[in-house]
Structures are given as structure tokens and as C-alpha cells.
Design an enzyme around this catalytic site. Sequence first.
Site, PDB file in Angstrom:
ATOM      1  N   TYR A 129       0.846  -1.205   0.000  1.00  0.00           N
ATOM      2  CA  TYR A 129       0.000   0.000   0.000  1.00  0.00           C
ATOM      3  C   TYR A 129       0.882   1.257   0.000  1.00  0.00           C
ATOM      4  O   TYR A 129       0.646   2.198  -0.764  1.00  0.00           O
ATOM      5  CB  TYR A 129      -0.911  -0.043   1.226  1.00  0.00           C
ATOM      6  CG  TYR A 129      -1.651   1.234   1.528  1.00  0.00           C
ATOM      7  CD1 TYR A 129      -2.745   1.635   0.755  1.00  0.00           C
ATOM      8  CD2 TYR A 129      -1.270   2.053   2.594  1.00  0.00           C
ATOM      9  CE1 TYR A 129      -3.427   2.811   1.042  1.00  0.00           C
ATOM     10  CE2 TYR A 129      -1.950   3.220   2.888  1.00  0.00           C
ATOM     11  CZ  TYR A 129      -3.026   3.597   2.101  1.00  0.00           C
ATOM     12  OH  TYR A 129      -3.698   4.760   2.382  1.00  0.00           O
TER      13      TYR A 129
HETATM   14  N1  LIG Z   1      -7.621   4.233   6.542  1.00  0.00           N
HETATM   15  C1  LIG Z   1      -6.642   5.018   6.949  1.00  0.00           C
HETATM   16  O1  LIG Z   1      -6.287   5.077   8.146  1.00  0.00           O
HETATM   17  C2  LIG Z   1      -5.937   5.887   5.922  1.00  0.00           C
HETATM   18  C3  LIG Z   1      -4.836   6.631   6.352  1.00  0.00           C
HETATM   19  C4  LIG Z   1      -4.252   7.515   5.444  1.00  0.00           C
HETATM   20  C5  LIG Z   1      -4.762   7.637   4.165  1.00  0.00           C
HETATM   21  N2  LIG Z   1      -5.831   6.874   3.743  1.00  0.00           N
HETATM   22  C6  LIG Z   1      -6.335   7.098   2.369  1.00  0.00           C
HETATM   23  O2  LIG Z   1      -7.442   7.976   2.464  1.00  0.00           O
HETATM   24  C7  LIG Z   1      -8.238   7.863   1.272  1.00  0.00           C
HETATM   25  C8  LIG Z   1      -9.727   7.881   1.594  1.00  0.00           C
HETATM   26  O3  LIG Z   1     -10.026   7.083   2.692  1.00  0.00           O
HETATM   27  P1  LIG Z   1     -11.556   6.701   3.042  1.00  0.00           P
HETATM   28  O4  LIG Z   1     -11.545   6.156   4.413  1.00  0.00           O
HETATM   29  O5  LIG Z   1     -12.447   7.803   2.640  1.00  0.00           O
HETATM   30  O6  LIG Z   1     -11.732   5.485   2.007  1.00  0.00           O
HETATM   31  P2  LIG Z   1     -13.069   4.724   1.546  1.00  0.00           P
HETATM   32  O7  LIG Z   1     -14.213   5.061   2.415  1.00  0.00           O
HETATM   33  O8  LIG Z   1     -12.686   3.284   1.373  1.00  0.00           O
HETATM   34  O9  LIG Z   1     -13.359   5.379   0.108  1.00  0.00           O
HETATM   35  C9  LIG Z   1     -12.625   5.034  -1.012  1.00  0.00           C
HETATM   36  C10 LIG Z   1     -13.473   5.336  -2.230  1.00  0.00           C
HETATM   37  O10 LIG Z   1     -12.736   4.961  -3.396  1.00  0.00           O
HETATM   38  C11 LIG Z   1     -13.669   4.467  -4.318  1.00  0.00           C
HETATM   39  N3  LIG Z   1     -13.084   3.605  -5.337  1.00  0.00           N
HETATM   40  C12 LIG Z   1     -12.551   2.378  -5.179  1.00  0.00           C
HETATM   41  N4  LIG Z   1     -12.230   1.863  -6.379  1.00  0.00           N
HETATM   42  C13 LIG Z   1     -12.588   2.797  -7.310  1.00  0.00           C
HETATM   43  C14 LIG Z   1     -12.556   2.839  -8.714  1.00  0.00           C
HETATM   44  N5  LIG Z   1     -12.086   1.809  -9.429  1.00  0.00           N
HETATM   45  N6  LIG Z   1     -12.990   3.956  -9.345  1.00  0.00           N
HETATM   46  C15 LIG Z   1     -13.479   5.013  -8.647  1.00  0.00           C
HETATM   47  N7  LIG Z   1     -13.563   5.016  -7.307  1.00  0.00           N
HETATM   48  C16 LIG Z   1     -13.130   3.915  -6.645  1.00  0.00           C
HETATM   49  C17 LIG Z   1     -14.670   3.660  -3.485  1.00  0.00           C
HETATM   50  O11 LIG Z   1     -15.859   3.502  -4.242  1.00  0.00           O
HETATM   51  P3  LIG Z   1     -17.124   2.656  -3.730  1.00  0.00           P
HETATM   52  O12 LIG Z   1     -17.828   3.552  -2.738  1.00  0.00           O
HETATM   53  O13 LIG Z   1     -17.892   2.425  -4.983  1.00  0.00           O
HETATM   54  O14 LIG Z   1     -16.596   1.405  -3.096  1.00  0.00           O
HETATM   55  C18 LIG Z   1     -14.817   4.560  -2.269  1.00  0.00           C
HETATM   56  O15 LIG Z   1     -15.886   5.441  -2.440  1.00  0.00           O
HETATM   57  C19 LIG Z   1      -7.758   6.603   0.569  1.00  0.00           C
HETATM   58  O16 LIG Z   1      -6.950   7.003  -0.525  1.00  0.00           O
HETATM   59  C20 LIG Z   1      -6.906   5.907   1.632  1.00  0.00           C
HETATM   60  O17 LIG Z   1      -5.890   5.128   1.067  1.00  0.00           O
HETATM   61  C21 LIG Z   1      -6.415   6.003   4.608  1.00  0.00           C
END
Ligand SMILES: NC(=O)c1ccc[n+]([C@@H]2O[C@H](COP(=O)([O-])OP(=O)(O)OC[C@H]3O[C@@H](n4cnc5c(N)ncnc54)[C@H](OP(=O)(O)O)[C@@H]3O)[C@@H](O)[C@H]2O)c1
Length: 217
Positions: A129
Amino acid sequence: MKVCVVGANGQIGKQVVQLLKESGEHTPIAMVRKQEQVASFEGLGVNTVLASIAESVEKIAEAISGCDAIVFTAGSGGHTGPDQTLLIDLDGAVKTIEAAEQVGVKRFVMVSALGANKREKWNEAIRPYYVAKHYADRILVESDLTYTIVRPGGLLNEEGTGHVELGENLTRNTIPRADVAKVIVAALSEENTYYQSFDLVSGEIPIVDALKNVKGD
Ligand SMILES: NC(=O)c1ccc[n+]([C@@H]2O[C@H](COP(=O)([O-])OP(=O)(O)OC[C@H]3O[C@@H](n4cnc5c(N)ncnc54)[C@H](OP(=O)(O)O)[C@@H]3O)[C@@H](O)[C@H]2O)c1
């Protein structure tokens, strides 16, 4: 600015769309990948484009054409394997960067992850990742786009405090998604964040002040 949110249906994405709508300064366009996701945005009075970042650069370019800025907050999530990490978090991000260059959408705010810029900080359990985030960020830096790379720590579903710490090499900590969304929207037209990359965690400094004084890498 007309701002296309890639990952609009996600947990940060939905909050970014709402804040853009309330801003009086920006108009959100929600990029979603499933027809059934369209109605909830249209119910809020938000226009949508139906596209997936798994598709071609041309398809993505068509979807974002006419926007002034991109917020990239999509991600494959923790439930899929390293193949999706490569295809979505790395190649999906890079295709979106290429599409933005093709159609002249200059402003690009990327949601990365804390420490993605430093290999020694990568968590062994999710190293692929961090590899994806690292190289997507590097390609954005090398692009023609006016980028800001926001690298939040562990994301929490808590109320935002509106206070953060930003910096080039922060100790790992957490931050509510609500505050990440506020930072993204405030950064869009804060010129001091142009061509800057920074870690982001909860802190003591009001977001607007933190962005005015950011010294990233
Ligand atoms: N979790 C952590 O602690 C953490 C820490 C630092 C950074 N981040 C980053 O923060 C960002 C957002 O996090 P979050 O919690 O908001 O994530 P999330 O709720 O999982 O949202 C990710 C979104 O990406 C969309 N997606 C996935 N595949 C796609 C595709 N092929 N085309 C278009 N859209 C697509 C998903 O669509 P669907 O709704 O259709 O599934 C979902 O709406 C991510 O980039 C993650 O890596 C996370």
C-alpha cells in the site's frame, strides 16, 4: 472552482463533497463508479459523473473534462489484495493524473498516507500500500499539475476539531476524516499549499493558519 471528487462515495469523499457544496466558492462534481450511487448525490443537488479509475485514461479524461480541480480520495480499501492496491491506488491514481494533464485540469489535491514519502516509516504489514502511495505521489510531483499532497495519519470517524498539525516528517498519529476533508477543501485555493506535500495529524493549530504556514517537502 468546479471540483471533481474522485472517490466521492467514500468516507472522506462524501464529506469533501458536502463541504464544497457549502463553501459558496466551489461546485462539486462527484465521480462515482456505480449507477446506484448517483441518486444520493443528485438528492443533495450535486452533479455526478459515472466512471471508474479502473477504466482507460481516455474514459477518466472524458469524466473530468471541464473541471478546474481534482480531489483524489479513492482507494481500494483494506479488504482487497495487493493486486487492487496496484491497479487502483497506484495505476488508478496515475491514470487520473495523466487524464488531468490531457484535458488541462491543473489543480490536483491528492490524499496519500502519513510517511508514504519515507520508506523507513512504512508499516511492514501493508508495505505494498505504501509502495503504491509513494510512487503515485512521485508521479504527481513530476507532472505538470499544481499539486498538493496531503498525507494523513490513521483515519477516525470522529467529529472534527478544526485543529491540526502539518509537517514534513510527523510522528504517526490519528486524525478525524472530518478534519482531513476540511484541510482538502481549504487547500484547494490556498496558494501556499501549491507544490507542497505534508503529513497531517490532529493538533493545536486552526486549519486555515496551518495551511498558510505549511512547510512541506
Ligand atoms: N484508513 C486510513 O487510516 C488511511 C490513512 C491515510 C490515508 N488513507 C487514504 O485515504 C483515502 C480515503 O479514505 P476513506 O476512508 O475515505 O476510504 P473509503 O471510504 O474506502 O473510500 C474510497 C473510495 O474509493 C472508491 N473507489 C474504489 N475503487 C474505485 C474505482 N475503481 N474507481 C473510482 N472510485 C473507486 C470507493 O468507491 P465505492 O464507494 O464504490 O466502493 C470509495 O468510495 C484513501 O486514498 C486511503 O488510502 C487512509
